[in-house]
Scaffold this active site. Structure first.
Site, PDB file in Angstrom:
ATOM      1  N   THR A  97      -0.632   7.608  -0.980  1.00 10.95           N
ATOM      2  CA  THR A  97      -1.952   7.555  -1.620  1.00 10.95           C
ATOM      3  C   THR A  97      -2.848   6.472  -1.017  1.00 10.95           C
ATOM      4  O   THR A  97      -4.062   6.473  -1.254  1.00 10.95           O
ATOM      5  CB  THR A  97      -1.801   7.237  -3.114  1.00 10.95           C
ATOM      6  OG1 THR A  97      -1.260   5.901  -3.231  1.00 10.95           O
ATOM      7  CG2 THR A  97      -0.857   8.216  -3.797  1.00 10.95           C
ATOM      8  N   ASP A 101       1.177  -2.352  12.385  1.00  6.60           N
ATOM      9  CA  ASP A 101       1.532  -2.813  11.036  1.00  6.60           C
ATOM     10  C   ASP A 101       1.778  -4.324  11.087  1.00  6.60           C
ATOM     11  O   ASP A 101       2.769  -4.784  11.668  1.00  6.60           O
ATOM     12  CB  ASP A 101       2.785  -2.079  10.544  1.00  6.60           C
ATOM     13  CG  ASP A 101       3.064  -2.390   9.080  1.00  6.60           C
ATOM     14  OD1 ASP A 101       3.182  -3.591   8.745  1.00  6.60           O
ATOM     15  OD2 ASP A 101       3.155  -1.452   8.276  1.00  6.60           O
ATOM     16  N   ASP A 112       5.176  -5.659   9.572  1.00  6.31           N
ATOM     17  CA  ASP A 112       6.346  -5.326  10.404  1.00  6.31           C
ATOM     18  C   ASP A 112       6.373  -6.158  11.681  1.00  6.31           C
ATOM     19  O   ASP A 112       7.432  -6.635  12.103  1.00  6.31           O
ATOM     20  CB  ASP A 112       6.329  -3.833  10.760  1.00  6.31           C
ATOM     21  CG  ASP A 112       6.794  -2.966   9.597  1.00  6.31           C
ATOM     22  OD1 ASP A 112       7.504  -3.491   8.714  1.00  6.31           O
ATOM     23  OD2 ASP A 112       6.437  -1.782   9.572  1.00  6.31           O
ATOM     24  N   ARG A 145       0.851  -1.176   0.000  1.00  7.53           N
ATOM     25  CA  ARG A 145       0.000   0.000   0.000  1.00  7.53           C
ATOM     26  C   ARG A 145       0.889   1.228   0.000  1.00  7.53           C
ATOM     27  O   ARG A 145       1.689   1.420   0.904  1.00  7.53           O
ATOM     28  CB  ARG A 145      -0.863  -0.039   1.266  1.00  7.53           C
ATOM     29  CG  ARG A 145      -2.058   0.824   1.222  1.00  7.53           C
ATOM     30  CD  ARG A 145      -2.919   0.574   2.423  1.00  7.53           C
ATOM     31  NE  ARG A 145      -2.257   0.924   3.672  1.00  7.53           N
ATOM     32  CZ  ARG A 145      -2.910   1.273   4.768  1.00  7.53           C
ATOM     33  NH1 ARG A 145      -4.225   1.284   4.774  1.00  7.53           N
ATOM     34  NH2 ARG A 145      -2.268   1.576   5.867  1.00  7.53           N
TER      35      ARG A 145
HETATM   36  C1  PRP Z   1      -0.981  -4.142   4.858  1.00 11.38           C
HETATM   37  C2  PRP Z   1      -1.872  -5.334   5.087  1.00 11.38           C
HETATM   38  C3  PRP Z   1      -2.770  -5.298   3.883  1.00 11.38           C
HETATM   39  C4  PRP Z   1      -2.934  -3.827   3.629  1.00 11.38           C
HETATM   40  C5  PRP Z   1      -4.273  -3.407   4.151  1.00 11.38           C
HETATM   41  O1  PRP Z   1       0.012  -4.435   3.968  1.00 11.38           O
HETATM   42  O2  PRP Z   1      -1.165  -6.536   5.243  1.00 11.38           O
HETATM   43  O3  PRP Z   1      -2.204  -5.950   2.744  1.00 11.38           O
HETATM   44  O4  PRP Z   1      -1.896  -3.161   4.362  1.00 11.38           O
HETATM   45  O5  PRP Z   1      -4.545  -2.090   3.852  1.00 11.38           O
HETATM   46  P1  PRP Z   1      -5.689  -1.649   2.844  1.00 11.38           P
HETATM   47  O6  PRP Z   1      -6.901  -2.462   3.176  1.00 11.38           O
HETATM   48  O7  PRP Z   1      -5.857  -0.189   3.144  1.00 11.38           O
HETATM   49  O8  PRP Z   1      -5.221  -1.883   1.447  1.00 11.38           O
HETATM   50  P2  PRP Z   1       1.159  -3.374   3.602  1.00 11.38           P
HETATM   51  O9  PRP Z   1       0.749  -2.536   2.438  1.00 11.38           O
HETATM   52  O10 PRP Z   1       1.602  -2.659   4.844  1.00 11.38           O
HETATM   53  O11 PRP Z   1       2.319  -4.311   3.046  1.00 11.38           O
HETATM   54  P3  PRP Z   1       3.193  -5.417   3.800  1.00 11.38           P
HETATM   55  O12 PRP Z   1       2.295  -6.587   4.085  1.00 11.38           O
HETATM   56  O13 PRP Z   1       4.249  -5.725   2.797  1.00 11.38           O
HETATM   57  O14 PRP Z   1       3.754  -4.807   5.070  1.00 11.38           O
HETATM   58  N1  URA Z   2      -2.079  -2.449   7.325  1.00 15.83           N
HETATM   59  C1  URA Z   2      -1.619  -2.855   8.532  1.00 15.83           C
HETATM   60  O1  URA Z   2      -0.675  -3.633   8.608  1.00 15.83           O
HETATM   61  N2  URA Z   2      -2.203  -2.372   9.638  1.00 15.83           N
HETATM   62  C2  URA Z   2      -3.245  -1.535   9.576  1.00 15.83           C
HETATM   63  O2  URA Z   2      -3.754  -1.140  10.638  1.00 15.83           O
HETATM   64  C3  URA Z   2      -3.710  -1.117   8.318  1.00 15.83           C
HETATM   65  C4  URA Z   2      -3.115  -1.598   7.202  1.00 15.83           C
END
Ligand code: PRP
Ligand code: URA
Length: 210
Positions: free
Chosen positions: A109, A201, A204, A105
């Protein structure tokens, strides 16, 4: 038609989710809890799978009994955090094939950016469970489901640990054919698109990258 939303209020799932939310829970424990909750959730996610009757010989006699029938299962984690849900599910469904969708994400944006997609060759003939612990704006899950549909797949369910109403509404609008399974429905998103109260997160915390 709108997809159904199933919220799991089982005490074991809620207990483990509370431990995941705790900011003092470290990476190892977080990973184990996500694994365990995913395993408990798939028990319910698969509740309506069709079965068929077979004959089986017990040590005492022949009898009729049920086995899973119909299409096999595929699980599709959204990278990265969805990876933490795969092992728990495969422990109960060892024949499930695994596809991967890489999305992150954009922090400015909040729009999903695709960087990888590899699905099992026979995905069109499988029940597919898309896995991601967090359903926030719903952008990532909706995009992932669109990619999967573009490759000719249907019979898709979405499995999340925590969702907010915005995310559920987005999936129901974009993909009314998809059922959603969540362990908890939280209150809201903050200004950075994080779920509140949430667990922070997920990627993370799962991989120890922060
Ligand atoms: C997080 C989570 C989802 C997304 C959710 O991933 O694991 O994939 O955000 O957010 P949304 O519903 O607003 O799209 P992230 O983009 O942080 O990537 P990562 O898993 O690589 O840390
Ligand atoms: N992605 C995450 O990992 N945590 C949140 O709270 C939202 C999006």
């Amino acid at each position: 038609m709108t997809g159904k939303v199933h919220i799991f209020n089982h005490p074991l799932i809620q207990h483990k989710l509370t431990m995941m939310r705790d900011k003092n829970t470290g990476t190892k424990e977080f990973r184990e809890l996500l694994d365990e909750i995913s395993m408990l959730m798939v028990y319910e996610v698969t509740r309506d799978l069709p079965t068929e009757e077979v004959n089986v010989e017990t040590p005492l006699c022949w009898t009729k009994a049920q086995v899973l029938a119909g299409m096999p299962i595929g699980v599709i984690p959204i990278l990265r955090a969805g990876l933490g849900m795969v092992d728990g599910i495969q422990r109960l469904i060892p024949n499930a094939k695994v596809g991967h969708i890489g999305l992150y994400r954009d922090p400015e944006t909040l729009q999903p950016v695709e960087y990888y997609c590899k699905l099992p060759a026979d995905s069109q003939q499988r029940y597919l469970f898309v896995l991601d612990p967090m359903l926030a704006t719903g952008g990532s899950a909706s995009a992932a489901i669109s990619f999967i549909k573009q490759r000719g797949c249907s019979n898709i369910s979405l499995v999340n640990i925590i969702a907010v109403p915005e995310g559920i509404e987005k999936i129901q609008k974009d993909h009314p054919d998809v059922n959603i399974y969540v362990a908890a429905l939280d209150e809201k998103l903050n200004d950075h698109g994080y779920i509140v109260p949430g667990l922070g997160d997920a990627g993370d915390r799962l991989f120890g990258t922060k």
